[in-house]
Design a protein around this motif. Structure first.
Motif, PDB file in Angstrom:
ATOM      1  N   GLU A  67       0.850  -1.186   0.000  1.00 53.77           N
ATOM      2  CA  GLU A  67       0.000   0.000   0.000  1.00 53.77           C
ATOM      3  C   GLU A  67       0.888   1.239   0.000  1.00 53.77           C
ATOM      4  OE1 GLU A  67      -3.765   1.771   2.448  1.00 53.77           O
ATOM      5  OE2 GLU A  67      -3.433  -0.387   2.367  1.00 53.77           O
ATOM      6  N   ALA A  68       0.766   2.052  -1.022  1.00 60.23           N
ATOM      7  CA  ALA A  68       1.632   3.231  -1.121  1.00 60.23           C
ATOM      8  C   ALA A  68       1.132   4.138  -2.236  1.00 60.23           C
ATOM      9  CB  ALA A  68       3.061   2.803  -1.440  1.00 60.23           C
ATOM     10  N   ARG A  69       1.677   5.334  -2.260  1.00 60.56           N
ATOM     11  CA  ARG A  69       1.373   6.281  -3.330  1.00 60.56           C
ATOM     12  C   ARG A  69       2.500   6.240  -4.346  1.00 60.56           C
ATOM     13  NH1 ARG A  69       2.297  11.597  -2.722  1.00 60.56           N
ATOM     14  NH2 ARG A  69       2.545  11.220  -0.509  1.00 60.56           N
ATOM     15  N   VAL A  70       2.121   6.146  -5.609  1.00 56.67           N
ATOM     16  CA  VAL A  70       3.139   6.162  -6.665  1.00 56.67           C
ATOM     17  C   VAL A  70       3.486   7.616  -6.937  1.00 56.67           C
ATOM     18  CG1 VAL A  70       3.628   5.541  -9.066  1.00 56.67           C
ATOM     19  CG2 VAL A  70       2.158   4.063  -7.670  1.00 56.67           C
ATOM     20  N   VAL A  71       4.770   7.976  -6.771  1.00 62.05           N
ATOM     21  CA  VAL A  71       5.131   9.384  -6.982  1.00 62.05           C
ATOM     22  C   VAL A  71       5.920   9.594  -8.275  1.00 62.05           C
ATOM     23  CG1 VAL A  71       5.049  10.109  -4.560  1.00 62.05           C
ATOM     24  CG2 VAL A  71       7.160   9.141  -5.467  1.00 62.05           C
ATOM     25  N   ASN A  72       6.439   8.504  -8.821  1.00 63.79           N
ATOM     26  CA  ASN A  72       7.179   8.656 -10.071  1.00 63.79           C
ATOM     27  C   ASN A  72       7.162   7.329 -10.836  1.00 63.79           C
ATOM     28  OD1 ASN A  72       8.609  10.010 -11.965  1.00 63.79           O
ATOM     29  ND2 ASN A  72      10.282  10.616 -10.581  1.00 63.79           N
ATOM     30  N   VAL A  73       7.386   7.436 -12.135  1.00 64.20           N
ATOM     31  CA  VAL A  73       7.375   6.242 -12.972  1.00 64.20           C
ATOM     32  C   VAL A  73       8.602   6.301 -13.874  1.00 64.20           C
ATOM     33  CG1 VAL A  73       6.064   4.962 -14.714  1.00 64.20           C
ATOM     34  CG2 VAL A  73       4.839   6.258 -12.977  1.00 64.20           C
ATOM     35  N   GLU A  74       9.374   5.211 -13.914  1.00 66.58           N
ATOM     36  CA  GLU A  74      10.539   5.176 -14.818  1.00 66.58           C
ATOM     37  C   GLU A  74      10.247   4.258 -15.989  1.00 66.58           C
ATOM     38  OE1 GLU A  74      14.036   5.962 -11.478  1.00 66.58           O
ATOM     39  OE2 GLU A  74      14.028   4.067 -12.592  1.00 66.58           O
ATOM     40  N   CYS A  75      10.569   4.761 -17.193  1.00 63.92           N
ATOM     41  CA  CYS A  75      10.337   3.961 -18.396  1.00 63.92           C
ATOM     42  C   CYS A  75      11.676   3.589 -19.015  1.00 63.92           C
ATOM     43  CB  CYS A  75       9.520   4.758 -19.410  1.00 63.92           C
ATOM     44  SG  CYS A  75       7.851   5.108 -18.841  1.00 63.92           S
ATOM     45  N   ASP A  76      11.671   2.505 -19.781  1.00 62.74           N
ATOM     46  CA  ASP A  76      12.871   2.073 -20.492  1.00 62.74           C
ATOM     47  C   ASP A  76      13.150   3.080 -21.623  1.00 62.74           C
ATOM     48  OD1 ASP A  76      14.600  -0.574 -21.069  1.00 62.74           O
ATOM     49  OD2 ASP A  76      14.023   0.402 -22.967  1.00 62.74           O
ATOM     50  N   GLY A  77      14.395   3.567 -21.672  1.00 58.96           N
ATOM     51  CA  GLY A  77      14.759   4.600 -22.637  1.00 58.96           C
ATOM     52  C   GLY A  77      14.547   4.139 -24.074  1.00 58.96           C
ATOM     53  N   GLU A  78      14.729   2.875 -24.340  1.00 58.67           N
ATOM     54  CA  GLU A  78      14.651   2.381 -25.718  1.00 58.67           C
ATOM     55  C   GLU A  78      13.218   2.004 -26.119  1.00 58.67           C
ATOM     56  OE1 GLU A  78      17.142  -1.075 -27.356  1.00 58.67           O
ATOM     57  OE2 GLU A  78      18.554   0.427 -26.548  1.00 58.67           O
ATOM     58  N   SER A  79      12.620   1.084 -25.323  1.00 58.48           N
ATOM     59  CA  SER A  79      11.297   0.560 -25.704  1.00 58.48           C
ATOM     60  C   SER A  79      10.158   1.477 -25.270  1.00 58.48           C
ATOM     61  CB  SER A  79      11.086  -0.817 -25.071  1.00 58.48           C
ATOM     62  OG  SER A  79      11.025  -0.683 -23.651  1.00 58.48           O
ATOM     63  N   GLY A  80      10.385   2.296 -24.253  1.00 63.06           N
ATOM     64  CA  GLY A  80       9.304   3.129 -23.702  1.00 63.06           C
ATOM     65  C   GLY A  80       8.439   2.361 -22.717  1.00 63.06           C
ATOM     66  N   ASP A  81       8.718   1.078 -22.491  1.00 64.07           N
ATOM     67  CA  ASP A  81       7.945   0.295 -21.522  1.00 64.07           C
ATOM     68  C   ASP A  81       8.135   0.861 -20.122  1.00 64.07           C
ATOM     69  OD1 ASP A  81       7.237  -1.383 -23.529  1.00 64.07           O
ATOM     70  OD2 ASP A  81       8.243  -3.176 -22.729  1.00 64.07           O
ATOM     71  N   VAL A  82       7.085   0.723 -19.292  1.00 66.63           N
ATOM     72  CA  VAL A  82       7.246   1.084 -17.881  1.00 66.63           C
ATOM     73  C   VAL A  82       8.124   0.031 -17.230  1.00 66.63           C
ATOM     74  CG1 VAL A  82       6.036   1.313 -15.669  1.00 66.63           C
ATOM     75  CG2 VAL A  82       5.062   2.345 -17.723  1.00 66.63           C
ATOM     76  N   LYS A  83       9.127   0.488 -16.479  1.00 65.31           N
ATOM     77  CA  LYS A  83      10.064  -0.438 -15.826  1.00 65.31           C
ATOM     78  C   LYS A  83       9.879  -0.456 -14.314  1.00 65.31           C
ATOM     79  CE  LYS A  83      12.159  -2.446 -18.898  1.00 65.31           C
ATOM     80  NZ  LYS A  83      11.756  -3.826 -18.948  1.00 65.31           N
ATOM     81  N   GLY A 123      10.003   5.870  -1.060  1.00 64.02           N
ATOM     82  CA  GLY A 123      11.289   5.651  -1.705  1.00 64.02           C
ATOM     83  C   GLY A 123      11.485   4.249  -2.269  1.00 64.02           C
ATOM     84  N   ARG A 124      10.549   3.327  -1.943  1.00 61.90           N
ATOM     85  CA  ARG A 124      10.717   1.973  -2.486  1.00 61.90           C
ATOM     86  C   ARG A 124      10.533   1.983  -4.006  1.00 61.90           C
ATOM     87  NH1 ARG A 124       6.631  -1.556   0.880  1.00 61.90           N
ATOM     88  NH2 ARG A 124       5.626   0.474   1.027  1.00 61.90           N
ATOM     89  N   ARG A 125      11.161   1.019  -4.646  1.00 54.18           N
ATOM     90  CA  ARG A 125      11.090   0.901  -6.111  1.00 54.18           C
ATOM     91  C   ARG A 125      10.463  -0.444  -6.451  1.00 54.18           C
ATOM     92  NH1 ARG A 125      14.695   4.156  -8.854  1.00 54.18           N
ATOM     93  NH2 ARG A 125      14.901   2.606 -10.500  1.00 54.18           N
ATOM     94  N   ILE A 126       9.461  -0.428  -7.315  1.00 54.91           N
ATOM     95  CA  ILE A 126       8.794  -1.675  -7.698  1.00 54.91           C
ATOM     96  C   ILE A 126       9.018  -1.894  -9.188  1.00 54.91           C
ATOM     97  CG2 ILE A 126       6.603  -2.941  -7.727  1.00 54.91           C
ATOM     98  CD1 ILE A 126       7.356  -2.091  -4.894  1.00 54.91           C
ATOM     99  N   ASP A 127       9.796  -2.920  -9.517  1.00 51.83           N
ATOM    100  CA  ASP A 127      10.029  -3.256 -10.929  1.00 51.83           C
ATOM    101  C   ASP A 127       8.918  -4.197 -11.416  1.00 51.83           C
ATOM    102  OD1 ASP A 127      12.403  -1.845 -10.912  1.00 51.83           O
ATOM    103  OD2 ASP A 127      13.570  -3.591 -10.252  1.00 51.83           O
ATOM    104  N   GLY A 128       8.669  -4.202 -12.706  1.00 44.56           N
ATOM    105  CA  GLY A 128       7.661  -5.119 -13.226  1.00 44.56           C
ATOM    106  C   GLY A 128       7.799  -5.320 -14.720  1.00 44.56           C
ATOM    107  N   ASP A 129       7.172  -6.412 -15.209  1.00 47.83           N
ATOM    108  CA  ASP A 129       7.147  -6.689 -16.652  1.00 47.83           C
ATOM    109  C   ASP A 129       5.852  -6.187 -17.285  1.00 47.83           C
ATOM    110  OD1 ASP A 129       9.579  -8.146 -16.525  1.00 47.83           O
ATOM    111  OD2 ASP A 129       8.475  -9.838 -15.661  1.00 47.83           O
ATOM    112  N   LEU A 130       4.758  -6.296 -16.519  1.00 45.64           N
ATOM    113  CA  LEU A 130       3.441  -5.902 -17.032  1.00 45.64           C
ATOM    114  C   LEU A 130       2.746  -5.088 -15.945  1.00 45.64           C
ATOM    115  CD1 LEU A 130       1.319  -6.531 -19.369  1.00 45.64           C
ATOM    116  CD2 LEU A 130       0.423  -8.255 -17.821  1.00 45.64           C
ATOM    117  N   PHE A 131       2.121  -3.970 -16.310  1.00 45.89           N
ATOM    118  CA  PHE A 131       1.482  -3.101 -15.312  1.00 45.89           C
ATOM    119  C   PHE A 131       0.008  -2.904 -15.659  1.00 45.89           C
ATOM    120  CE2 PHE A 131       5.935  -2.197 -15.052  1.00 45.89           C
ATOM    121  CZ  PHE A 131       6.178  -1.916 -13.712  1.00 45.89           C
TER     122      PHE A 131
END
Ligand SMILES: Cc1cc2nc3c(=O)[nH]c(=O)nc-3n(C[C@H](O)[C@H](O)[C@H](O)COP(=O)(O)OP(=O)(O)OC[C@H]3O[C@@H](n4cnc5c(N)ncnc54)[C@H](O)[C@@H]3O)c2cc1C
Length: 337
Positions: A14-30, A37-45
């Motif tokens: 449970e948390a608030r998403v404050v930022n989203v990082e995308c892959d520079g090449e594909s544009g996928d959300v990473k 401050g936690r970081r959650i990586d994923g393949d599909l969102f």
């Protein structure tokens, strides 16, 4: 659902998403960056962030297709009130208003009311006064303002992000379709889930085609409610009665007027009975009919319908009223828990 998912190995954060990082090449959300401050990586969102559309709209930039020129209501003012009498009607009433329509939803302990209106045709204060004047019982709260816009993302599955619910689109609430549209997207996601870990264009295309079709068909059905009106007593109704409608709806209306036929679907929410109710309810009577309709003897048809009505009437007479049904059902559910 939460309990069920947790027993199946889902981890809940449970948390608030404050930022989203995308892959520079594909544009996928990473990666999602959370407020702590936690970081959650994923393949599909799956984006369920409501109108904000944090991932689908903001991060991967899925384009918005605006339908407010066809569905101009963009605000609602909600006002719960006390129930005036013992009867709970088993349906919502939608009543036309000068700049939109109002809902009346009888519940067990109160009545939900609201005026859905176009801000181009009435101000917020005037809309609040109108609903205050229209409700039958004592108001239980101050009028609450809601803002929305009708339309959808051109695609709901973009890169590795799938929008569900308001993150993907919204259709004004006349036919209460939002929860259906969220559930529909979940169902298609299950059916097309990339379980081997590879997101394929074909799956994305299929998902988008299905979701678009569902939205577009409901959109046409909603527009029909407005466009088919014969009302000419306010600028709002003059606008919707005379506006140009989508070609897909114009074709459906032409088919109905000429032949009495309703366009057949195998997918979608509203079928023949719903369309016919709105066409005939708004006095759009077809010029022609299916020739087979004229074949049976009218007296026999009248007899069969009278017998059907008799059967329905006796079933209804034997049923508990809605209040008794709701309370009995509530007790059964409480006992089961
Ligand atoms: C008065 C009223 C009556 C309604 N009646 C009906 C009805 O009869 N039938 C029907 O189908 N629909 C109805 N609806 C509509 C339906 O309730 C909504 O469309 C539906 O709840 C939307 O769900 P959602 O999950 O897409 O969005 P939301 O419910 O808006 O959920 C979005 C969530 O995302 C979270 N979020 C946003 N940004 C972030 C972030 N940065 N980090 C973390 N979380 C974030 C928000 O906190 C929120 O919890 C009604 C709505 C109202 C207001």
């Amino acid at each position: 659902m939460r309990k069920f998912a947790l027993t199946k190995g889902v981890e809940r954060i449970e948390a608030r998403v404050v930022n989203v990082e995308c892959d520079g090449e594909s544009g996928d959300v990473k990666t999602l960056i959370l407020h702590d401050g936690r970081r959650i990586d994923g393949d599909l969102f799956v984006d369920c962030s409501g109108f904000r559309s944090l991932l689908l709209g903001e991060a991967v930039g899925a384009e918005w297709e605006d339908w407010s020129h066809w569905l101009p209501v963009d605000r609602a003012v909600a006002l719960p009130c006390e129930a005036e009498n013992e009867t709970i009607e088993p349906y919502t009433r939608a009543t036309a208003m000068p700049a939109g329509w109002r809902w009346r939803i009888p519940l067990q302990h109160r009545v939900g009311n609201g005026y859905v209106y176009s801000s181009s045709f009435i101000g917020d204060d005037a809309a609040a006064d109108a609903i205050l004047g229209a409700v039958e019982g004592k108001p239980l709260a101050d009028p609450r303002l809601l803002k929305f816009r009708s339309g959808r993302r051109k695609n709901s599955f973009v890169k590795n992000v799938i929008g569900v619910g308001l993150a993907s689109g919204f259709l004004e609430p006349l036919e209460s379709t939002s929860i259906y549209l969220a559930q529909m997207a979940i169902t298609y996601l299950i059916e097309l889930f990339p379980s081997d870990g590879v997101i394929r264009d074909a799956d994305r295309d299929e998902f988008n085609t299905l979701v678009d079709m569902e939205y577009d068909r409901i959109r046409d059905f909603l527009i029909l409610h407005y466009h088919a009106t014969t009302r000419d007593d306010s600028p709002f109704w003059d606008h919707v009665r005379t506006m140009t409608v989508p070609d897909t709806l114009a074709e459906k209306m032409e088919l109905w007027k000429r032949t009495g036929r309703v366009r057949k679907y195998s997918e979608g929410l509203f079928y023949d009975a719903s369309w016919i109710a709105v066409y005939l309810g708004q006095n759009i009577v077809p010029d022609g009919i299916d020739p087979r309709v004229a074949l049976p003897d009218p007296t026999g048809v009248a007899r069969a319908l009278a017998s059907l009505k008799g059967a329905i009437d006796s079933e209804v007479a034997a049923m508990p009223d809605h209040r008794a049904y709701l309370y009995a059902r509530g007790e059964r559910i409480a006992a089961a828990l």
